[in-house]
Design a protein around this motif. Structure first.
Motif, PDB file in Angstrom:
ATOM      1  N   ASP A   1      73.217 -22.309  -0.713  1.00 24.50           N
ATOM      2  CA  ASP A   1      74.256 -21.476  -0.104  1.00 24.50           C
ATOM      3  C   ASP A   1      75.389 -22.387   0.343  1.00 24.50           C
ATOM      4  OD1 ASP A   1      75.738 -19.492   1.054  1.00 24.50           O
ATOM      5  OD2 ASP A   1      74.313 -19.032   2.656  1.00 24.50           O
TER       6      ASP A   1
ATOM      7  N   ALA B   1      75.712 -21.353   5.500  1.00 25.94           N
ATOM      8  CA  ALA B   1      76.257 -21.993   4.304  1.00 25.94           C
ATOM      9  C   ALA B   1      76.672 -23.427   4.604  1.00 25.94           C
ATOM     10  CB  ALA B   1      77.447 -21.206   3.783  1.00 25.94           C
TER      11      ALA B   1
ATOM     12  N   THR C   1      74.605 -19.554  -4.319  1.00 24.81           N
ATOM     13  CA  THR C   1      75.788 -18.856  -3.817  1.00 24.81           C
ATOM     14  C   THR C   1      76.865 -19.868  -3.482  1.00 24.81           C
ATOM     15  OG1 THR C   1      74.457 -17.072  -2.852  1.00 24.81           O
ATOM     16  CG2 THR C   1      76.704 -17.337  -2.017  1.00 24.81           C
TER      17      THR C   1
END
Length: 201
Positions: free
Chosen positions: A149, A129, A168
């Motif tokens: 992400d 991420a 995300t």
């Protein structure tokens, strides 16, 4: 490579722009210890460009700056951005707009007033991420199936669009959508808890 070693300074004025771009358009630009940033006076420091530069950009160590930061490569190429250090731009804006992937390693993070991430045909948070601390976060994958992400610290205004991948965001606090969030392969938004656990759509 941009690093220490010189004794001079660059002064483009408080509202001026300093642009660093290699003459070899597919070269890799590595930003080193970034101590030279303390010797740069500018409103914006730009690495690369969005017209001819198609190489990769790597931040190899942490940097602190009082300027806006732009990291650019042309959409016609697959130039990637890799952050391996802690970037601290205070209340300024950090913009990454490249043709390829946008990624960081375990030591990489971006702290700024606003962070804008755009990959033309890659992914954002490739393999890990992408870590930020900001109150205003936007992310976009323009073409292809790349995913987005992200991991952010602090309450954030958020907008994102992935062409055909997923989006995300894991945040430590409240998330307020400042625009649409589109991820055809799925959208996952995780807030903090308690008083910091609000998702405002």
């Amino acid at each position: 490579t941009i690093t220490t070693g010189g004794t001079g300074a660059i002064n483009a004025g408080a509202a001026g722009t300093v642009i660093v771009t290699p003459t070899t358009n597919n070269a890799t630009v590595t930003v080193g210890t970034f101590v030279p940033f303390s010797n740069i006076t500018a409103g914006t420091v730009q690495v690369g460009n969005k017209t001819t530069f198609v190489g990769d950009i790597t931040v190899g160590a942490g940097l602190t700056t009082s300027a806006n930061l732009n990291f650019y490569s042309a959409n016609s190429g697959t130039g990637a951005f890799s952050n391996n250090g802690a970037i601290d731009a205070g209340a300024k804006t950090v913009t990454v707009d490249v043709g390829g992937n946008i990624a960081n390693n375990a030591s990489g993070s971006v702290k700024a007033g606003s962070v804008s991430l755009t990959s033309n045909a890659g992914s954002i948070g490739s393999g890990l991420a992408f870590v930020t601390t900001t109150g205003d976060l936007s992310a976009k994958v323009t073409t292809g199936a790349g995913n987005i992400d992200l991991s952010n610290t602090g309450a954030v205004n958020f907008t994102a669009s992935s062409n055909s991948g997923s989006v995300t965001l894991v945040d430590t606090s409240n998330i307020t959508l400042s625009g649409n969030v589109a991820g055809p392969a799925g959208v996952t938004l995780t807030t903090g808890t308690g008083a910091n656990g609000t998702l405002a759509v």
